[in-house]
Design an enzyme around this catalytic site. Structure first.
Site, short mmCIF file in Angstrom:
data_model
loop_
_atom_site.label_atom_id
_atom_site.label_comp_id
_atom_site.label_asym_id
_atom_site.label_seq_id
_atom_site.Cartn_x
_atom_site.Cartn_y
_atom_site.Cartn_z
N LYS A 1 2.41 4.51 1.30
CA LYS A 1 2.52 5.01 2.68
C LYS A 1 2.17 6.50 2.65
O LYS A 1 2.96 7.33 2.20
CB LYS A 1 3.93 4.79 3.21
N CYS B 1 23.20 32.81 31.48
CA CYS B 1 22.81 32.86 30.07
C CYS B 1 21.29 32.79 29.99
O CYS B 1 20.67 31.80 30.35
CB CYS B 1 23.43 31.71 29.29
N LYS C 1 10.91 2.94 2.40
CA LYS C 1 10.90 4.39 2.19
C LYS C 1 11.46 4.79 0.82
O LYS C 1 12.37 4.14 0.30
CB LYS C 1 11.74 5.08 3.26
N CYS D 1 29.08 32.87 23.22
CA CYS D 1 27.65 32.64 23.12
C CYS D 1 26.97 33.90 22.56
O CYS D 1 27.17 34.99 23.10
CB CYS D 1 27.10 32.29 24.50
N GLU E 1 0.85 -1.20 0.00
CA GLU E 1 0.00 0.00 0.00
C GLU E 1 0.88 1.24 0.00
O GLU E 1 1.94 1.24 0.62
CB GLU E 1 -0.85 0.05 1.28
N TYR F 1 -6.90 1.79 6.50
CA TYR F 1 -5.98 0.71 6.12
C TYR F 1 -5.70 -0.31 7.23
O TYR F 1 -4.90 -1.21 7.05
CB TYR F 1 -4.65 1.28 5.60
N CYS G 1 24.61 35.48 25.59
CA CYS G 1 25.08 36.13 26.82
C CYS G 1 26.54 36.58 26.75
O CYS G 1 27.03 37.22 27.66
CB CYS G 1 24.88 35.20 28.01
N ASP H 1 1.59 10.24 3.66
CA ASP H 1 2.28 11.13 4.59
C ASP H 1 1.27 12.09 5.22
O ASP H 1 1.15 13.24 4.84
CB ASP H 1 3.36 11.90 3.84
N CYS I 1 27.75 26.94 25.65
CA CYS I 1 27.94 28.19 26.37
C CYS I 1 28.17 27.85 27.82
O CYS I 1 27.42 27.08 28.41
CB CYS I 1 26.69 29.05 26.20
S1 IVH Z 1 -0.17 0.37 8.76
C1 IVH Z 1 0.71 -1.32 12.96
N1 IVH Z 1 -0.53 1.39 6.39
O1 IVH Z 1 2.87 5.19 8.75
C2 IVH Z 1 0.88 -0.69 11.66
N2 IVH Z 1 0.46 2.76 8.06
O2 IVH Z 1 5.45 4.89 10.05
C3 IVH Z 1 -0.18 0.27 11.35
N3 IVH Z 1 0.94 5.04 7.34
O3 IVH Z 1 1.67 5.35 12.03
C4 IVH Z 1 0.16 1.14 10.26
N4 IVH Z 1 0.19 4.82 5.29
O4 IVH Z 1 0.50 6.77 10.25
C5 IVH Z 1 -0.07 1.60 7.63
N5 IVH Z 1 -0.96 2.18 4.28
C6 IVH Z 1 -0.51 2.38 5.50
C7 IVH Z 1 0.02 3.63 5.90
C8 IVH Z 1 0.52 3.77 7.21
C9 IVH Z 1 0.73 5.64 6.17
C10 IVH Z 1 1.56 5.68 8.51
C11 IVH Z 1 0.83 5.49 9.81
C12 IVH Z 1 1.83 4.87 10.74
C13 IVH Z 1 3.11 5.31 10.12
C14 IVH Z 1 4.25 4.43 10.54
#
Ligand code: IVH
Length: 694
Positions: free
Chosen positions: A127, A443, A325, A419, A125, A237, A422, A129, A437
């Site tokens: 991820k 300070c 990542k 510093c 899935e 999710y 101060c 942000d 410092c």
């Molecule tokens: S699963 C126990 N699925 O990533 C695991 N997390 O770095 C539950 N996040 O806290 C998370 N997309 O906020 C999952 N498709 C996805 C996600 C996802 C974003 C975030 C989530 C989590 C963080 C961890």
């Protein structure tokens, strides 16, 4: 900073390094979660965590009680009601290279005892942000929604989440369970984010740095009407427990979520094997810049739920998932200036002021420079064109200098020797990376920050006493030391310039502040200890100490006596699980300083420190027991057995000694069985063990 490779660290170096990393990561967590002003990039942050992990792997016996690997996120802040999650909301383990993904598959295979040709399906899935939220449905109705918070407790933001259209207010009961927590991500699309910022600019309101901050800020509004006007979206999710869904795979679960009216990311994909998963990663990496919202990687989840259950979770992250990542996004810009900030401990931190530039859809104007060595190592100079990179939403880091564009008359940056706040000397102690410092209490930057820590939410928690007020009072000499806070009202009564007549204050606000101070004259021991700001004594350590010593008098006497490392008091102190010699040293040093003792005595004239509840013993039969597994187990692999035991509070050891409580004998057990018998340690068969863990 020169970093010694993990493999060449001596034990002593490893210890110091773990200590440094724990403090550093805690500080960055605080900046990120509590202050919404991160100073390093996600990539750099991940690097710190990975290094910490690698060192802990090599020296498992040096793992600290406040180790970042045992903790998720940061403590809570804000006026929302706290709610405990039914199951913790965990983080994810990170991978960066293809090899990390192969390793994830191998680990899973070994843990579950699967042969090399058993297929392992995963769901991949995007991820997202944004920020995670959990939604509690009872009898089909959305009743409570919360942020992740520290993973155990979040904040009740129900009223705000109810305004998000992607979140159904009720769901078909039918096959859908009663009482369940649905989890997912609140986020903002790029175009909505930009339209919103444009509108804010027209109204001269401060702009949000990026979509994630905009979403986080919107969801934590005190007035849900404001949240309702913000373009928030939600992808579902996960859940707290699959059992009520009657599904055997995560993929089926996603299908059920869709049918129930949730929005599930349509790009999620079922992958048969590791190659398919990696191909998906590449596909999305290529599409990343064109997606309508920010993603920072791919999440892989083992599809079979029975496998997920067996793999279970560490305190920080599930073993059945991995976040792969994406690499950081880069850009070039001009370095206008280098500012020096001074922190609570006196550390001088350089910050790069940049000509604003867009990186991965976000405008960036500052970057962290970390410390003196970092600037020297990269030879970063004011007037340079620099390459910056950002991963996720944070303030980026400077990767390097574009030397071809360096002006002819440029000169190396000279790090200040005094510093900037101060004027005291700034020096670097052996083994430290930061110049500090030496001004201490004279300070303003340091003293005011210490006082700020003292009144902060997890310490004395004095409402309405923010950093601005603390700083102003400090500068005017109204408050120089913690006890001055508690004599403020009395002095104010006799003052010719009472607070209520000052700019920005009135009768009511002055009264409120005095009331808030009055309300804190009684304080639990653990908060009191934390408030003192002793190096390395964070909230967790303060709690350990408070539960162990129970009353302030006992604690203080013990700390003074513990100065002598041959004393019983010292032995007692380091016998506390989670307190090692290094924390003990800092505690002893604090109590060895006459100035600190005076502060304590003066303070105790004003406040009453309440006794703490003593430590409760765990109820599991395995709590605090030491257990050794030997021989081949028939029903689970060794790693699985270890995890089960640890979940029940036991320590797993690899060798039998007089301190061992149980030895579990598998088939073909060798010499350990004999040693156990000789030492009279209780021996369990695998069946006994299975009964014990239920
Ligand atoms: S699963 C126990 N699925 O990533 C695991 N997390 O770095 C539950 N996040 O806290 C998370 N997309 O906020 C999952 N498709 C996805 C996600 C996802 C974003 C975030 C989530 C989590 C963080 C961890």
């Amino acid at each position: 900073m020169i970093t010694v490779p993990v493999d060449s660290l001596s034990e002593e170096q490893a210890k110091t390094e773990l200590e440094r990393l724990a403090m550093l990561i805690a500080e960055h967590d605080r900046l990120y979660y509590l202050e919404d002003r991160p100073e390093i990039s996600d990539a750099e942050y991940d690097e710190l965590r990975l290094r910490n992990q690698a060192i802990e792997k090599r020296f498992p016996y040096l793992i600290r009680e406040d180790s970042p690997s045992l903790r998720v996120g940061a403590p809570l802040l804000g006026p929302f009601k706290k709610v405990k999650h039914r199951k913790p909301m965990l983080s994810l383990d990170n991978g960066f290279e293809d090899q990390d993904v192969y390793d994830f598959y191998d680990r899973t295979r070994r843990f579950l005892g699967l042969s090399a040709d058993t297929p392992i399906e995963i769901v991949a899935e995007p991820k997202i942000d944004g920020l995670s939220a959990t939604l509690d449905y009872q009898e089909g109705h959305f009743v409570l929604g919360a942020t992740r918070g520290d993973g155990i407790e979040g904040e009740d933001i129900s009223a705000n989440l109810k305004t998000i259209k992607d979140i159904p207010s009720s769901i078909e009961i039918g096959d859908f369970p009663r009482g369940t927590e649905i989890r997912g991500e609140v986020y903002m699309r790029h175009e909505d984010f930009m339209a919103m910022n444009a509108e804010r600019e027209a109204q001269h309101l401060p702009l949000f740095a990026n979509p994630r901050n905009a979403a986080a800020g919107s969801v934590r509004q005190l007035d849900p009407k404001i949240t309702a006007g913000r373009p928030l979206k939600f992808f579902a999710y996960a859940c707290d427990d699959y059992a009520p869904f009657h599904v055997t795979t995560h993929w089926e679960f996603l299908e059920k979520l869709k049918n129930a009216g949730f929005v599930v990311n349509p790009m999620a994909r079922l992958c048969e094997n590791v190659e398919e998963a990696l191909a998906y990663y590449r596909e999305l990496e290529a599409q990343r810049a064109d997606l309508p919202y920010d993603i920072d990687g791919i999440v892989y989840k083992i599809n079979r739920i029975d496998w997920q259950n067996r793999l279970s979770s560490s305190t920080r992250a599930p073993r059945w998932a991995l976040a792969h990542k994406f690499p950081a996004q880069k850009a070039q810009t001009y370095l206008q200036d280098i500012l020096i900030q001074v922190g609570r401990t006196g550390a001088l931190t350089p910050v790069a002021i940049l000509e604003p530039v867009t990186v991965g859809g976000v405008v960036v104007s500052r970057a962290s420079l970390h410390n003196e060595d970092e600037i020297a190592r990269k030879d970063i100079r004011i007037g340079d064109t620099v390459v910056i990179q950002r991963a996720g939403d944070v303030i980026p880091q400077i990767v390097g200098v574009v030397l071809e564009k360096r002006p002819k008359d440029s000169e190396p940056f000279e790090f200040p020797k005094i510093c900037p706040v101060c004027g005291s000397h700034a020096i670097r102690l052996p083994g430290e990376v930061a110049k500090k410092c030496i001004g201490g209490l004279i300070c303003t930057a340091q003293a005011a920050l210490r006082l700020r820590h003292f009144v902060s939410r997890d310490a004395f928690d004095i409402e309405g006493f923010g950093s601005k007020q603390v700083e102003a009072f400090y500068k005017e000499g109204l408050i120089r030391s913690p006890q001055d806070i508690f004599t403020l009202e009395e002095r104010d009564r006799e003052s010719l310039t009472p607070l209520r007549l000052r700019e920005g204050w009135g009768t009511l606000s002055a009264q409120n502040l005095f009331k808030a101070i009055e309300a804190r004259r009684k304080i639990p021991l653990h908060r009191f200890i934390y408030a003192l700001g002793i190096p390395q004594v964070g909230q967790a350590t303060a709690k350990l100490l408070a539960r162990h010593y129970v009353s302030y008098g006992v604690w203080k006497a013990a700390m003074i006596a513990a100065k002598d490392p041959d004393s019983e008091a010292y032995a007692n102190l380091i016998s506390i699980d989670g307190i090692g010699p290094s924390v003990s040293e800092d505690l002893a040093a604090f109590f060895d300083e006459p100035h600190n003792l005076k502060v304590l005595d003066d303070l105790l004239k004003e406040v009453t420190v309440l006794d703490e509840e003593p430590l409760q013993m765990g109820s599991s039969p395995l709590a605090n027991k030491t257990i050794v597994f030997t021989g081949t187990l028939q029903h689970m692999t060794r790693p699985e057995a270890k995890v089960r035991a640890e979940l029940l509070g036991a320590k797993v050891s690899s060798s039998v000694s007089a301190k061992t409580d149980y030895v579990v004998l598998g088939a073909d057990a060798g010499s350990k069985a004999k040693t156990a018998k000789e030492l009279g340690v209780t021996i369990l068969t695998e069946d006994d063990w299975l009964k014990m863990i239920g």
